[in-house]
Scaffold this active site. Structure first.
Site, PDB file in Angstrom:
ATOM      1  N   ASP A   7       0.839  -1.201   0.000  1.00 60.26           N
ATOM      2  CA  ASP A   7       0.000   0.000   0.000  1.00 60.26           C
ATOM      3  C   ASP A   7       0.875   1.252   0.000  1.00 60.26           C
ATOM      4  OD1 ASP A   7      -2.295   1.822   0.786  1.00 60.26           O
ATOM      5  OD2 ASP A   7      -3.300  -0.107   0.982  1.00 60.26           O
ATOM      6  N   PRO A  15      -0.059   4.807  17.777  1.00 52.89           N
ATOM      7  CA  PRO A  15      -0.212   4.071  19.047  1.00 52.89           C
ATOM      8  C   PRO A  15      -1.170   2.882  18.963  1.00 52.89           C
ATOM      9  CG  PRO A  15      -1.102   6.315  19.205  1.00 52.89           C
ATOM     10  CD  PRO A  15      -0.364   6.226  17.904  1.00 52.89           C
ATOM     11  N   ASP A  48      10.306   0.198   1.683  1.00 52.87           N
ATOM     12  CA  ASP A  48       9.683   1.220   0.837  1.00 52.87           C
ATOM     13  C   ASP A  48      10.183   0.996  -0.584  1.00 52.87           C
ATOM     14  OD1 ASP A  48       9.058   3.463  -0.655  1.00 52.87           O
ATOM     15  OD2 ASP A  48       9.517   4.887   0.955  1.00 52.87           O
ATOM     16  N   ASP A  55      12.403   2.654   5.122  1.00 50.95           N
ATOM     17  CA  ASP A  55      11.400   3.365   5.926  1.00 50.95           C
ATOM     18  C   ASP A  55      10.026   3.354   5.231  1.00 50.95           C
ATOM     19  OD1 ASP A  55       9.976   4.923   7.631  1.00 50.95           O
ATOM     20  OD2 ASP A  55      10.910   6.815   7.016  1.00 50.95           O
ATOM     21  N   ASP A  57       7.156   4.138   6.093  1.00 53.45           N
ATOM     22  CA  ASP A  57       6.160   4.949   6.756  1.00 53.45           C
ATOM     23  C   ASP A  57       5.170   5.486   5.711  1.00 53.45           C
ATOM     24  OD1 ASP A  57       6.212   5.612   9.720  1.00 53.45           O
ATOM     25  OD2 ASP A  57       5.471   7.494   8.845  1.00 53.45           O
ATOM     26  N   HIS A  64      -3.897   6.229   3.432  1.00 46.30           N
ATOM     27  CA  HIS A  64      -4.590   5.053   2.884  1.00 46.30           C
ATOM     28  C   HIS A  64      -4.084   3.746   3.507  1.00 46.30           C
ATOM     29  CE1 HIS A  64      -5.686   2.014  -0.185  1.00 46.30           C
ATOM     30  NE2 HIS A  64      -6.682   2.837  -0.505  1.00 46.30           N
ATOM     31  N   TYR A 171      -6.921 -11.563 -11.897  1.00 45.38           N
ATOM     32  CA  TYR A 171      -6.055 -12.667 -12.344  1.00 45.38           C
ATOM     33  C   TYR A 171      -6.765 -13.969 -11.987  1.00 45.38           C
ATOM     34  CZ  TYR A 171      -2.150  -9.396 -12.996  1.00 45.38           C
ATOM     35  OH  TYR A 171      -1.360  -8.375 -13.418  1.00 45.38           O
ATOM     36  N   ASP A 200     -15.245 -12.494  -5.765  1.00 45.73           N
ATOM     37  CA  ASP A 200     -15.585 -13.648  -4.934  1.00 45.73           C
ATOM     38  C   ASP A 200     -16.577 -13.338  -3.834  1.00 45.73           C
ATOM     39  OD1 ASP A 200     -13.800 -15.629  -6.135  1.00 45.73           O
ATOM     40  OD2 ASP A 200     -12.216 -14.289  -5.445  1.00 45.73           O
TER      41      ASP A 200
END
Ligand code: CA
Length: 290
Positions: A7, A15, A48, A55, A57, A64, A171, A200
């Protein structure tokens, strides 16, 4: 159960997520050495792939990936925020998108390869388009052979995926679970892609409350939010029965879905996923009959 979130990244120190972020057991942080010899230096929580650094992050202004991560595995019983569907998973952060949401299929290919070879049994793939990467099917098949389940959002274009396939959701691999979104009334969300033969299952995807960046919380809508509900459920199923094959998991999810006439011709299952029923199907099959 380790779940790869492919993502925009994850706010690693949120936290409500930090205790559940995956930690690479073979890597020593910040020593500039590839301790586990996997080709990635100091990959403690993932990678990344967009910026090619250690990182992952979340730098997306909408958070998102952080939102998706919270739906799957926000910490339970900590007195704050929300709880994920599978609140004791480990979330591997694989960032493949730029801060403004762009990506390339070769980065996604590399991220899935990383996920599988570093122990993620499930990946959540809340992104997509209408172009096909010819290499991807073979990689998803290879991943399935080691038990990897690939959960994908169906898309948000009100598109019939049976006619115009959306990828990666469409796919043909058995180990892909393609997820459409329902709204609060249980019908298909107006934006959701559908497909009686190619999508599905359906899961809630409108106005979903979860973690976002800046250690905050917010509502988001999309099949991007429906897919992680299913990913969390798959993690629960795997936590009970680690040896369930990818295609068995997909079949159980379809068979135990709650039938709904409004979803009949829109998804394979003809209904909405039912977490309790799916888990019960596994626990009951484990109980001796005598
Ligand atoms: Ca490494």
């Amino acid at each position: 159960v380790v779940v790869a979130v492919i993502d925009t990244g994850i706010q690693l120190d949120h936290p409500d997520l930090a205790p559940n972020i995956w930690v690479n057991p073979g890597e020593i942080a910040n020593n500039n050495v590839d301790d586990d010899n996997n080709g990635f230096i100091d990959d403690v929580h993932g990678w990344d792939f967009w910026n090619w650094d250690n990182d992952p992050d979340d730098d997306d202004s909408f958070g998102h990936g952080t939102h998706v991560a919270g739906i799957i595995g926000a910490v339970i019983n900590n007195g704050i925020g929300v709880s994920g569907i599978a609140p004791n998973v480990r979330l591997m952060a694989l960032k493949v998108h730029s801060s403004d949401g762009r990506s390339y299929s070769n980065l996604i290919y590399k991220a899935l390869k990383y996920a599988v070879s570093n122990g993620a049994q499930i990946s959540n793939n809340s992104y997509g388009g209408y172009g096909e990467n010819p290499k991807m099917g073979a990689l998803i098949d290879a991943a399935a052979r080691v038990g990897h389940v690939f959960v994908s959002s169906a898309g948000n274009d009100e598109n019939n995926n049976d006619i115009s396939p959306a990828f990666p959701a469409s796919y043909p691999n058995d180990s892909i679970i393609s997820v459409g979104a329902t709204d609060q009334s249980g019908q298909m969300a107006s934006f959701s892609n559908y497909g009686r033969d190619s999508v599905d299952v359906a899961a809630p995807g409108r106005d979903i409350f979860s973690t976002i960046t800046d250690s905050s919380y917010g509502w988001k809508s999309g099949t991007s939010m429906a897919a992680p509900q299913v990913t969390g459920l798959v993690a629960l199923m795997r936590s009970i029965e680690p040896n369930l094959t990818s295609s068995a998991i997909r079949e159980i999810l379809i068979e135990t879905s709650r039938p709904d006439s409004r979803l009949q011709n829109l998804v394979v299952s003809g209904g909405s996923v039912d977490a309790a029923a799916a888990v019960r199907a596994i626990t009951q099959s484990l109980i001796p009959t005598t």
